[in-house]
Design an enzyme around this catalytic site. Structure first.
Site, PDB file in Angstrom:
ATOM      1  N   VAL A   1     -11.572   2.788   1.255  1.00 49.93           N
ATOM      2  CA  VAL A   1     -11.038   3.610   0.167  1.00 49.93           C
ATOM      3  C   VAL A   1     -10.012   2.854  -0.676  1.00 49.93           C
ATOM      4  CG1 VAL A   1     -11.455   5.803   1.349  1.00 49.93           C
ATOM      5  CG2 VAL A   1      -9.302   4.603   1.716  1.00 49.93           C
TER       6      VAL A   1
ATOM      7  N   GLY B   1       0.777  -1.239   0.000  1.00 44.18           N
ATOM      8  CA  GLY B   1       0.000   0.000   0.000  1.00 44.18           C
ATOM      9  C   GLY B   1       0.803   1.280   0.000  1.00 44.18           C
TER      10      GLY B   1
ATOM     11  N   ASP C   1      -6.220   2.300  10.099  1.00 42.22           N
ATOM     12  CA  ASP C   1      -7.641   1.984  10.231  1.00 42.22           C
ATOM     13  C   ASP C   1      -7.901   1.692  11.711  1.00 42.22           C
ATOM     14  OD1 ASP C   1     -10.254   1.204   9.753  1.00 42.22           O
ATOM     15  OD2 ASP C   1      -9.764  -0.601   8.664  1.00 42.22           O
TER      16      ASP C   1
ATOM     17  N   ASP D   1       0.200   3.371   4.215  1.00 40.85           N
ATOM     18  CA  ASP D   1      -0.891   3.958   3.446  1.00 40.85           C
ATOM     19  C   ASP D   1      -1.987   4.505   4.354  1.00 40.85           C
ATOM     20  OD1 ASP D   1      -1.678   1.433   4.315  1.00 40.85           O
ATOM     21  OD2 ASP D   1      -2.176   0.662   2.327  1.00 40.85           O
TER      22      ASP D   1
END
Ligand code: 5GP
Length: 183
Positions: A157, A48, A107, A104
């Site tokens: 996303v 990512g 979460d 990246d």
């Protein structure tokens, strides 16, 4: 790939290519200032962080070293499992090194909190985190992320390195994946 090329797969743009470039330039200037003369080791989390790493390092004006790790916390779905496994480890010893993890997205924070303490336990002089995106509402553990690009809502996303089932990493922007793509 641009928005027109993905059609209705993406329901909303979160950060345009221009907004990403501006944010990366801002973060690069901060990292430059903070790590002047420290020979920082940037550890990118595969896959990512590839775009962020490529753009960030080219926007920097100090010498850096780069290494990569691959960890798994997700299958091909959209929910965090909390299970972290090293798929590819660093190529070098990081004893005494100033390490900046390039990620990246934060979460739940589970992956990064695990990674940060893992790298610390190897004797790094310092371990900080840079993440392009953070979902504050999704946090399950407290992780200190020193450099954050954008705080975003709790939605799935894709783009700018972020995938869904290995697709969409090459979008030049970041957008919310349309629900009909995975539900
Ligand atoms: P965490 O451990 O913080 O829950 O999750 C971290 C990893 O989950 C990220 O590095 C990323 O690979 C994946 N992830 C979390 N949220 C998203 C998202 O919205 N989109 C994509 N594509 N991956 C995500």
């Amino acid at each position: 790939m641009d928005l027109a090329a993905v059609g209705t797969d993406v329901e909303k743009v979160i950060a345009t290519e221009e907004q990403l470039a501006a944010k990366i330039a801002e973060l690069a200037a901060r990292v430059d200032a903070d790590y002047k003369d420290k020979n920082v080791l940037l550890v990118g989390v595969l896959k990512g962080a590839i775009m962020a790493m490529a753009d960030l390092t080219r926007a920097m004006q100090t010498h850096i070293e780069m290494d990569w790790m691959a960890v798994s916390s997700y299958g091909s779905g959209t929910k965090s499992s909390g299970v972290v496994r090293i798929l590819k480890d660093l190529d070098r010893d990081i004893t005494g090194r100033h390490v900046l993890i390039v990620e990246d997205i934060v979460d739940t924070g589970l992956t990064l909190s695990w990674l940060k303490s893992n790298l610390f336990s190897r004797g790094a002089a310092s371990v900080e985190i840079l993440a392009i995106l953070r979902k504050p509402e999704a946090a399950k553990v407290e992780v200190d992320v020193k450099y954050v690009g954008f705080d975003i809502p709790k939605e799935f996303v894709v783009g700018y390195g972020l995938d869904f089932d290995e697709k969409y990493r090459n979008l030049s922007f970041i957008g919310v994946l349309a629900k009909h793509m995975y539900s």
